[in-house]
Write a protein that holds these residues in place. Sequence first.
Motif, PDB file in Angstrom:
ATOM      1  N   ARG A   1       7.901 -23.918  -3.110  1.00 16.34           N
ATOM      2  CA  ARG A   1       8.382 -23.772  -4.486  1.00 16.34           C
ATOM      3  C   ARG A   1       9.798 -24.337  -4.600  1.00 16.34           C
ATOM      4  O   ARG A   1      10.649 -24.082  -3.762  1.00 16.34           O
ATOM      5  CB  ARG A   1       8.358 -22.301  -4.894  1.00 16.34           C
TER       6      ARG A   1
ATOM      7  N   ARG B   1      10.338 -27.248 -11.582  1.00 16.64           N
ATOM      8  CA  ARG B   1       9.051 -27.506 -10.935  1.00 16.64           C
ATOM      9  C   ARG B   1       8.935 -29.018 -10.688  1.00 16.64           C
ATOM     10  O   ARG B   1       9.111 -29.819 -11.607  1.00 16.64           O
ATOM     11  CB  ARG B   1       7.882 -27.022 -11.791  1.00 16.64           C
TER      12      ARG B   1
ATOM     13  N   ALA C   1       2.538 -24.809  -5.794  1.00 17.18           N
ATOM     14  CA  ALA C   1       2.687 -23.357  -5.862  1.00 17.18           C
ATOM     15  C   ALA C   1       2.243 -22.869  -7.236  1.00 17.18           C
ATOM     16  O   ALA C   1       2.317 -23.604  -8.236  1.00 17.18           O
ATOM     17  CB  ALA C   1       4.138 -22.967  -5.613  1.00 17.18           C
TER      18      ALA C   1
ATOM     19  N   GLU D   1       4.478 -30.314  -7.018  1.00 20.31           N
ATOM     20  CA  GLU D   1       4.445 -28.914  -6.600  1.00 20.31           C
ATOM     21  C   GLU D   1       3.067 -28.302  -6.825  1.00 20.31           C
ATOM     22  O   GLU D   1       2.448 -28.508  -7.881  1.00 20.31           O
ATOM     23  CB  GLU D   1       5.501 -28.125  -7.374  1.00 20.31           C
TER      24      GLU D   1
ATOM     25  N   TYR E   1       6.081 -13.973  -5.304  1.00 23.04           N
ATOM     26  CA  TYR E   1       7.152 -14.905  -4.934  1.00 23.04           C
ATOM     27  C   TYR E   1       7.835 -14.484  -3.631  1.00 23.04           C
ATOM     28  O   TYR E   1       8.982 -14.847  -3.377  1.00 23.04           O
ATOM     29  CB  TYR E   1       8.185 -14.998  -6.061  1.00 23.04           C
TER      30      TYR E   1
END
Length: 286
Positions: free
Chosen positions: A172, A85, A91, A89, A165
């Motif tokens: 991502r 990550r 997401a 980020e 996802y």
Amino acid sequence: MTLTIIPSGQACGARVTGLDLTRPLAPETVAELRAAWLDHHVLAFPDQAMSDDDLERFTRYFGDFGDDPFIAPIPGRRHVIAVRRRADEIAPLFAENWHSDWSFQARPPAGTCLFGITIPPVGGNTEFANQHAALDAMPDALRARIEGRQAIHSARGGYAPSGMYGAKDKGRSMDIRSGDEAMATQRHPLIRAHPETGREGLFGCAGYIIGIEGMDDTEALPLLYELLQWQGRAEFRYSHAWEPNMLVMWDNRSVLHRATGGYDGHDRLLHRTTIAAWGQEAPGTA
């Protein structure tokens, strides 16, 4: 050095010192570690400057490599995936719901190994919930409602094109690849005996369970929600705080786990391998 195993003092988990995991382990050491793993369900090994070769060698002491669907391995490897990550980020957090890894498979993995490479200075704990303890303490009335029941597991909520996802998941850094094969289902008992210890525990939860066989959703979904609230109760938990160069291995047959956030503005990178189901490969080979 002397192998030392220090229990966490929580519902599961132990810290292991006195080993250098960048070097091969003797069979008797592997046997001692396996016994500790089955006893504590989660083992943490601090101060291990491991390469991916080391990570793969350690994994193979406990079985063959499991199949990791929907997440591409890192370049040059078949069995190592990156749990990554970026600092910027936005997401949704990956794997923040209670789950047992890949429980939607016909033979879900025995365990998971996760090695901390870039660890934020704050946040990012991984929480575990001991499902043997959860079953032992379960009220008789709730247990009677799930005894003998088969749960229906599926990856669709996460990894189907319409899942969390899937096609709409943007920005991502993890290399997740959704697919229609995520729509498949697999049945596993809600209460099952551990294949090595024989100890009964709860298996799986709402992260991958979409229903209960032979039960209408109007009854099954409220029951699954009630079950989830029980499985993740504080008295069954171990909250693991990461350190750089720390390896953690957990028993997917005994515990649920989930990610936590709290590290916005910081990069985080861990490398992960999966240990195949017990019996797929003789343990102790490397």
